[in-house]
Write an enzyme that holds these catalytic residues in place. Structure first.
Site, PDB file in Angstrom:
ATOM      1  N   MET A 186     -12.524   4.775  -0.923  1.00 31.43           N
ATOM      2  CA  MET A 186     -12.950   4.955   0.750  1.00 31.43           C
ATOM      3  C   MET A 186     -13.514   6.836   0.620  1.00 31.43           C
ATOM      4  SD  MET A 186     -10.345   3.511   3.113  1.00 31.43           S
ATOM      5  CE  MET A 186      -8.472   3.761   2.406  1.00 31.43           C
ATOM      6  N   ASP A 234      -4.646   3.730  -1.599  1.00 30.89           N
ATOM      7  CA  ASP A 234      -6.114   4.037  -1.116  1.00 30.89           C
ATOM      8  C   ASP A 234      -6.517   5.581  -0.974  1.00 30.89           C
ATOM      9  OD1 ASP A 234      -6.038   2.023   0.680  1.00 30.89           O
ATOM     10  OD2 ASP A 234      -5.150   2.169   1.535  1.00 30.89           O
ATOM     11  N   HIS A 237      -0.958  -1.388  -4.020  1.00 36.09           N
ATOM     12  CA  HIS A 237      -2.586  -0.641  -3.638  1.00 36.09           C
ATOM     13  C   HIS A 237      -2.645   0.808  -3.141  1.00 36.09           C
ATOM     14  CE1 HIS A 237      -6.984  -1.689  -0.934  1.00 36.09           C
ATOM     15  NE2 HIS A 237      -5.883  -0.754  -0.177  1.00 36.09           N
ATOM     16  N   HIS A 287      -8.300   1.152  -3.439  1.00 35.28           N
ATOM     17  CA  HIS A 287      -9.981   1.845  -2.523  1.00 35.28           C
ATOM     18  C   HIS A 287     -10.534   2.728  -2.345  1.00 35.28           C
ATOM     19  CE1 HIS A 287      -9.572   0.828   1.743  1.00 35.28           C
ATOM     20  NE2 HIS A 287     -11.219   0.930   1.415  1.00 35.28           N
ATOM     21  N   MET A 321     -12.059  -5.042   5.325  1.00 34.96           N
ATOM     22  CA  MET A 321     -10.821  -4.338   6.401  1.00 34.96           C
ATOM     23  C   MET A 321     -11.092  -4.570   7.790  1.00 34.96           C
ATOM     24  SD  MET A 321     -10.753  -1.951   4.822  1.00 34.96           S
ATOM     25  CE  MET A 321      -8.909  -0.698   5.625  1.00 34.96           C
ATOM     26  N   ASP A 361      -6.863  -6.299   4.713  1.00 35.70           N
ATOM     27  CA  ASP A 361      -6.448  -4.373   4.913  1.00 35.70           C
ATOM     28  C   ASP A 361      -6.144  -3.765   6.179  1.00 35.70           C
ATOM     29  OD1 ASP A 361      -5.003  -2.017   3.791  1.00 35.70           O
ATOM     30  OD2 ASP A 361      -7.117  -1.358   2.861  1.00 35.70           O
ATOM     31  N   SER A 418       0.700  -1.638  -0.082  1.00 35.27           N
ATOM     32  CA  SER A 418       0.122  -0.405   0.361  1.00 35.27           C
ATOM     33  C   SER A 418       0.733   0.730  -0.156  1.00 35.27           C
ATOM     34  CB  SER A 418      -0.549   0.010   1.323  1.00 35.27           C
ATOM     35  OG  SER A 418      -1.236   1.412   1.437  1.00 35.27           O
ATOM     36  N   MET A 440      -8.969   8.372  -0.418  1.00 35.86           N
ATOM     37  CA  MET A 440      -8.833   9.020   0.954  1.00 35.86           C
ATOM     38  C   MET A 440     -10.197  10.292   1.037  1.00 35.86           C
ATOM     39  SD  MET A 440      -7.505   7.497   4.748  1.00 35.86           S
ATOM     40  CE  MET A 440      -6.526   6.111   4.346  1.00 35.86           C
TER      41      MET A 440
END
Length: 219
Positions: free
Chosen positions: A67, A34, A32, A65, A136, A174, A7, A36
């Site tokens: 979020m 992320d 990965h 991913h 998660m 994760d 990640s 956000m």
């Protein structure tokens, strides 16, 4: 098959290009990413410009991913900028089936994610429409958290449901994954292992080698 998925949330962004090159020379196949938004989760990470730069630097599979609230708003742009797969949260999207189908129509792999406090059964309706379920194992939004032990049962449950239906669906985890809990996570059914600080802190090349060796032993 088991996969290690570093990640980049834990990367040193002053050295991101160099660190991506190190990972690219390893046997790792996925990264990965992320995203956000400061709404679905408290933190704001990075967005489109970073994804575009990462795509230019690496040919690895970019596991994005999301979020974010209403992730359907951004699917087209993230796919255009180089995402290979997009994972959306059951808690954040009001049009899950439609969004998953749209990701597929753009050529992307589809994932559904579920938070630690959400019953795993909430993911069951979607597992025939995805390529991956992400469990998660920490509360989303911050790196460096400790693994939540209750998630072992959730992983086991989703893997059992996937196997019962005979589906070729990966189970990704994760959050808080270390060498110390790797075996148990593999044993309960996870096969895509997202790691952040356990890869990026210290000797990245050696950290990857040790993880991949352990995962090969458990295959």
């Amino acid at each position: 098959m088991n996969y290690l998925v570093p990640s980049i949330l834990s990367a040193d962004f002053c050295e991101l290009g160099t660190q991506l090159d190190i990972i690219g020379k390893s046997s790792v196949e996925h990264l990965h990413v992320d995203i956000m938004d400061g709404m679905f989760v408290p933190s704001i990470s990075f967005g489109m410009p970073v994804l575009e730069c990462v795509r230019k630097r690496t040919d690895l599979f970019l596991d994005v991913h999301m979020m974010v609230e209403r992730p359907e708003r951004y699917v087209d742009e993230f796919m255009r900028l180089g995402a290979d797969g997009i994972t959306i949260h059951v808690e954040a999207c009001d049009c899950i089936y439609k969004t998953l189908e749209h990701i597929r129509s753009l050529g992307g792999k589809r994932g559904i994610a579920i938070n630690p406090e959400t019953p795993i059964e909430h993911a069951f309706p979607y597992i025939e429409h995805v390529d991956m379920v992400l469990v998660m194992t920490v509360h989303p939004g911050f790196g460096g958290q400790s693994y939540i032990p209750e998630c072992y049962d959730k992983i086991r449950s989703i893997r059992s449901e996937i196997n019962k239906r005979g589906l070729p669906v990966d189970v990704e985890i994760d959050g808080g994954v270390r060498l110390e809990n790797l075996k148990r996570n593999l044993d309960v059914g996870a096969n895509m292992i997202v790691t952040g600080s356990a890869v990026f802190k210290g000797d990245i090349e050696n950290n990857i080698k040790v993880f991949l060796s352990r995962m090969k032993q458990e295959a």
